[in-house]
Scaffold this active site. Structure first.
Site, PDB file in Angstrom:
ATOM      1  N   SER A   1       0.844  -1.198   0.000  1.00 50.59           N
ATOM      2  CA  SER A   1       0.000   0.000   0.000  1.00 50.59           C
ATOM      3  C   SER A   1       0.882   1.252   0.000  1.00 50.59           C
ATOM      4  CB  SER A   1      -0.959  -0.054   1.192  1.00 50.59           C
ATOM      5  OG  SER A   1      -1.923   0.963   1.117  1.00 50.59           O
TER       6      SER A   1
ATOM      7  N   HIS B   1      -8.417   1.519  -1.089  1.00 49.62           N
ATOM      8  CA  HIS B   1      -8.212   0.656  -2.261  1.00 49.62           C
ATOM      9  C   HIS B   1      -9.534   0.179  -2.865  1.00 49.62           C
ATOM     10  CE1 HIS B   1      -3.971   0.807  -1.485  1.00 49.62           C
ATOM     11  NE2 HIS B   1      -4.195   0.438  -0.239  1.00 49.62           N
TER      12      HIS B   1
END
Length: 389
Positions: free
Chosen positions: A86, A189
């Site tokens: 991430s 996300h």
């Protein structure tokens, strides 16, 4: 082959930077990077409590800064591969030479602020789904209008979306699966983060980039990225795209990684690698949390680092969606089937009608990354060809 991994949000711990302030130059560097990120990194890394450092706007630049500070004390010339989870991808991109460290910290500040703002637009959240059959888990998420935001391997998929959908998932979990709600601000996300992606894209477009100097794996599909501008585009896209850490770990195995160093705050990614890459050939791992861990990390680098005799090449390819729509794979094609270049793998039904999906390489169909009737976005991975399953 030596890999260095940069962790993502959720790995932070109160006071984890305290030991690093005793290292010459660290405090001054953190003051400079604080000005770039718009947050007090020294306070966040030393005195802030758990609630303060779980704030997305603060956590993201803190994690990137911590990883980069620690990496400055490693023999990076011995490192063949870098990857990040991430927001950790920003740190990994800087370690690969794509971005200056200052740009990575600045972008992390923008990313964190904009994702926090996107979270405030609509109440959303995330939950870890531990165990269960992966296909059944993904079907359950779709049934409740949720997204698979992270596929972390080792039997862990992170669901994200509306709070009502997460409540339904908790009330009706897939067979043999356990649901754990995560203390996060929103559905990272996923398409809920579209405003943050657009804002980050506007800033990232002005960053000066270079092509990677070492292998850099992408969260989008686990593949090495060869060009600097493509790397930045993927970093921006990742704000709304799922994190495929499972594919990144498979790439570690495919590329023959034998040693892994996880940067601070270390432990999360090391645990996933240990659970996923077991048995003969499992990499040796060092978690770098304090300066006291540096000697062990340097010894591991001496054992596993250095330039490869031949440049490593990934032994797998990923076919991505050519357009937005609903994916229909060829029913007769199962995992393990031999594919040839140009073979039709399925089609995507979109607004302009069906668009064929074809294999661009020859090799075994290792894994379907999307399934029948899955909604897909342009560039979303659909099929993995080659490598080991």
């Amino acid at each position: 082959m030596l890999a260095v991994l940069s962790p993502g949000q959720g790995s932070q711990k109160p006071g984890f930077l305290n030991p690093w302030l005793d290292v010459a130059g660290v405090e001054a560097r953190l003051r400079w990077w604080s000005a770039l990120a718009g947050v007090d990194l020294i306070h966040l890394g030393t005195r802030a409590d758990a609630d303060e450092i779980k704030d997305t706007a603060r956590t993201q630049p803190l994690l990137v800064a911590a990883a980069l500070l620690a990496a400055e004390h490693l023999p990076m010339h011995d490192v063949a591969l870098v990857a990040g989870h991430s927001v950790g991808e920003l740190g990994a991109a800087a370690l690969a030479g794509v971005l200056p460290a200052e740009a990575a910290v600045t972008l992390a500040g923008v990313r964190g602020r904009e994702m926090a703002a996107a979270c405030a637009l609509e109440p959303t959240g995330m939950a870890a789904v531990l165990g269960g059959d992966p296909d059944e888990v993904l079907a359950a998420l779709e049934a409740h209008g949720l997204y698979a935001a992270n596929r972390n391997g080792a039997g862990q998929i992170v669901a994200a979306g509306s709070l009502a959908g997460l409540d339904k998932l908790a009330a009706e979990p897939p067979a043999r699966a356990r649901i754990i709600r995560l203390q996060v601000a929103g559905a990272f996300h996923t398409p809920y983060m579209a405003p943050a992606e657009a804002a980050l894209a506007g800033v990232a477009a002005g960053v000066t980039v270079a092509d990677p100097a070492r292998i850099l794996l992408s969260n989008l599909d686990g593949e090495p990225v060869g060009h600097g501008r493509e790397t930045v585009q993927r970093l921006v896209r990742q704000v709304t795209a799922p994190v495929r850490w499972d594919l990144c770990m498979r790439a570690l195995a495919d590329l023959g990684v034998t040693g892994v160093i996880e940067l601070p705050p270390a432990g999360t990614l090391a645990g996933l690698v240990k659970r996923e890459l077991k048995g003969e050939g499992a990499p040796e791992i060092v978690t770098l949390n304090t300066p006291d861990d540096l000697p062990a990390a340097r010894r591991l680098a001496a054992r596993h680092g250095g330039p490869a005799a031949h440049p490593p090449v990934a032994r797998f390819r990923v076919v991505v969606a050519p357009a937005a729509g609903v994916f229909t794979p060829v029913a007769e094609l199962t995992e393990g089937a031999a594919l040839h270049a140009g073979q039709v793998l399925g089609h995507v039904d979109g607004r302009q009608g069906p668009v064929e999906v074809t294999a661009h390489h020859t090799g075994p169909l290792t894994e379907w990354l999307a399934h029948h009737a899955d909604p897909v976005a342009p560039g979303q991975p659909l099929v993995r060809i080659g490598g080991s399953h």
